[in-house]
Design a protein around this motif. Sequence first.
Motif, PDB file in Angstrom:
ATOM      1  N   GLY A   1       0.779  -1.322  -0.061  1.00 47.90           N
ATOM      2  CA  GLY A   1       0.040  -0.036  -0.161  1.00 47.90           C
ATOM      3  C   GLY A   1       1.039   1.565   0.069  1.00 47.90           C
ATOM      4  N   THR A   2       1.860   1.279   0.485  1.00 45.85           N
ATOM      5  CA  THR A   2       3.195   2.411   0.312  1.00 45.85           C
ATOM      6  C   THR A   2       3.805   2.244  -0.439  1.00 45.85           C
ATOM      7  OG1 THR A   2       2.894   2.325   3.071  1.00 45.85           O
ATOM      8  CG2 THR A   2       4.290   3.923   1.818  1.00 45.85           C
ATOM      9  N   PRO A   3       4.065   3.446  -1.883  1.00 50.24           N
ATOM     10  CA  PRO A   3       5.459   3.556  -3.022  1.00 50.24           C
ATOM     11  C   PRO A   3       6.332   4.095  -1.537  1.00 50.24           C
ATOM     12  CG  PRO A   3       3.366   4.043  -3.206  1.00 50.24           C
ATOM     13  CD  PRO A   3       2.875   4.170  -1.943  1.00 50.24           C
ATOM     14  N   GLU A   4       7.254   3.608  -2.170  1.00 47.70           N
ATOM     15  CA  GLU A   4       8.765   3.478  -1.272  1.00 47.70           C
ATOM     16  C   GLU A   4       9.657   3.252  -2.790  1.00 47.70           C
ATOM     17  OE1 GLU A   4      11.701   2.135   1.742  1.00 47.70           O
ATOM     18  OE2 GLU A   4       9.629   0.785   1.894  1.00 47.70           O
ATOM     19  N   ALA A   5      10.950   4.825  -3.030  1.00 47.68           N
ATOM     20  CA  ALA A   5      11.743   5.141  -4.141  1.00 47.68           C
ATOM     21  C   ALA A   5      12.228   3.776  -3.693  1.00 47.68           C
ATOM     22  CB  ALA A   5      12.340   6.388  -3.475  1.00 47.68           C
ATOM     23  N   GLU A   6      12.624   3.512  -4.890  1.00 49.06           N
ATOM     24  CA  GLU A   6      13.818   2.304  -5.452  1.00 49.06           C
ATOM     25  C   GLU A   6      15.057   2.715  -6.139  1.00 49.06           C
ATOM     26  OE1 GLU A   6      11.046  -1.796  -6.486  1.00 49.06           O
ATOM     27  OE2 GLU A   6      10.093  -0.877  -5.272  1.00 49.06           O
ATOM     28  N   PHE A   7      16.195   2.483  -6.144  1.00 44.83           N
ATOM     29  CA  PHE A   7      16.776   3.070  -7.074  1.00 44.83           C
ATOM     30  C   PHE A   7      17.745   1.762  -7.895  1.00 44.83           C
ATOM     31  CE2 PHE A   7      16.295   4.957  -3.055  1.00 44.83           C
ATOM     32  CZ  PHE A   7      16.406   6.468  -3.000  1.00 44.83           C
ATOM     33  N   PRO A   8      16.599   2.012  -9.303  1.00 40.74           N
ATOM     34  CA  PRO A   8      17.373   0.234  -9.483  1.00 40.74           C
ATOM     35  C   PRO A   8      19.027   1.232 -10.706  1.00 40.74           C
ATOM     36  CG  PRO A   8      15.210   1.355 -10.491  1.00 40.74           C
ATOM     37  CD  PRO A   8      15.695   1.956  -9.353  1.00 40.74           C
ATOM     38  N   LYS A   9      19.368   0.068 -11.079  1.00 36.98           N
ATOM     39  CA  LYS A   9      20.850   0.781 -11.191  1.00 36.98           C
ATOM     40  C   LYS A   9      21.272   1.540 -13.021  1.00 36.98           C
ATOM     41  CE  LYS A   9      23.206  -3.131  -9.101  1.00 36.98           C
ATOM     42  NZ  LYS A   9      23.972  -4.552  -9.176  1.00 36.98           N
ATOM     43  N   LEU A  10      20.303   0.946 -13.862  1.00 30.24           N
ATOM     44  CA  LEU A  10      19.785   2.036 -14.307  1.00 30.24           C
ATOM     45  C   LEU A  10      19.203   3.428 -14.965  1.00 30.24           C
ATOM     46  CD1 LEU A  10      19.614   2.048 -18.536  1.00 30.24           C
ATOM     47  CD2 LEU A  10      17.242   1.315 -17.798  1.00 30.24           C
ATOM     48  N   GLN A  11      18.790   3.167 -13.709  1.00 32.43           N
ATOM     49  CA  GLN A  11      17.860   5.009 -13.813  1.00 32.43           C
ATOM     50  C   GLN A  11      19.360   6.187 -12.901  1.00 32.43           C
ATOM     51  OE1 GLN A  11      14.925   5.547 -10.843  1.00 32.43           O
ATOM     52  NE2 GLN A  11      16.071   6.995  -9.844  1.00 32.43           N
ATOM     53  N   ALA A  12      20.171   4.863 -11.898  1.00 32.40           N
ATOM     54  CA  ALA A  12      21.754   5.866 -11.789  1.00 32.40           C
ATOM     55  C   ALA A  12      22.305   5.564 -13.186  1.00 32.40           C
ATOM     56  CB  ALA A  12      22.824   4.268 -10.981  1.00 32.40           C
ATOM     57  N   ALA A  13      22.916   4.723 -13.962  1.00 33.81           N
ATOM     58  CA  ALA A  13      23.529   5.072 -15.691  1.00 33.81           C
ATOM     59  C   ALA A  13      22.867   5.702 -16.059  1.00 33.81           C
ATOM     60  CB  ALA A  13      23.633   3.583 -15.770  1.00 33.81           C
ATOM     61  N   LEU A  14      21.613   5.975 -16.005  1.00 32.95           N
ATOM     62  CA  LEU A  14      20.923   7.305 -17.051  1.00 32.95           C
ATOM     63  C   LEU A  14      21.272   8.453 -16.496  1.00 32.95           C
ATOM     64  CD1 LEU A  14      18.305   5.544 -17.462  1.00 32.95           C
ATOM     65  CD2 LEU A  14      19.074   5.908 -19.500  1.00 32.95           C
ATOM     66  N   SER A  15      21.460   8.508 -15.280  1.00 36.97           N
ATOM     67  CA  SER A  15      21.915  10.094 -14.843  1.00 36.97           C
ATOM     68  C   SER A  15      22.625  10.300 -14.854  1.00 36.97           C
ATOM     69  CB  SER A  15      21.328   9.477 -12.925  1.00 36.97           C
ATOM     70  OG  SER A  15      22.772   9.012 -12.511  1.00 36.97           O
TER      71      SER A  15
END
Length: 211
Positions: free
Chosen positions: A98-112
């Motif tokens: 029920g509660t969204p929580e920030a997740e940190f995929p490796k692809l997201q880190a690379a795209l940044s």
Amino acid sequence: MAKRRKVGNLLGLHILATLSIQQLHPYEIAAQLKAFGKDQDIKIQWGSLYTVVQNLEKHGFIAAAETVREGRRPERTVYRLTPAGRAELTDWVRELVGTPEAEFPKLQAALSVVGVLPPDEVIELLEQRLSILAVENDQMRQVLRATAHEVPRLFLVEGEYRLAIREAEVAWLTGFLTELRDGTMAGIGAWRRLHETGELPEDLSEFMTET
């Protein structure tokens, strides 16, 4: 905001869920988790399983039900879920669902920081990634179709979710790749010149408006 739990390792969640069905000793718990493919749902450090079991027992979420011995093997402690453990299990699942929580995929880190690579190399890498995803996603679809006739859907929904996330990744990456190939991404000209000259443009707004 997620609660700070006495045992926050997601392996603990799966141990509680496994013991909610039957009493087991740690070796059997590990065997059950492997048999049901739970290592596809969370990253499991198998060497830490006994430590997590001990922590769950320490906080009263599980308790020793009996000690058994088979032949000349060492004694093994069989654990059961306690009422406190069942309450923790259901509360934890409610929170995660029920509660969204920030997740940190490796692809997201690379795209940044993807700008450290030239656009043409990024195009090649994205094509490579999409090719791999196409094969793996097709394999996942085949597995889901094959098991749907034998396994209740309730026990397949996490696989469906995993596939849906990967398909969403494919859709977004395909659109991004199209912009890179067509040169329609805003700022791609400035991005190319950055790697040709090794210098940032004086006006960083070029990354926002120029194609």
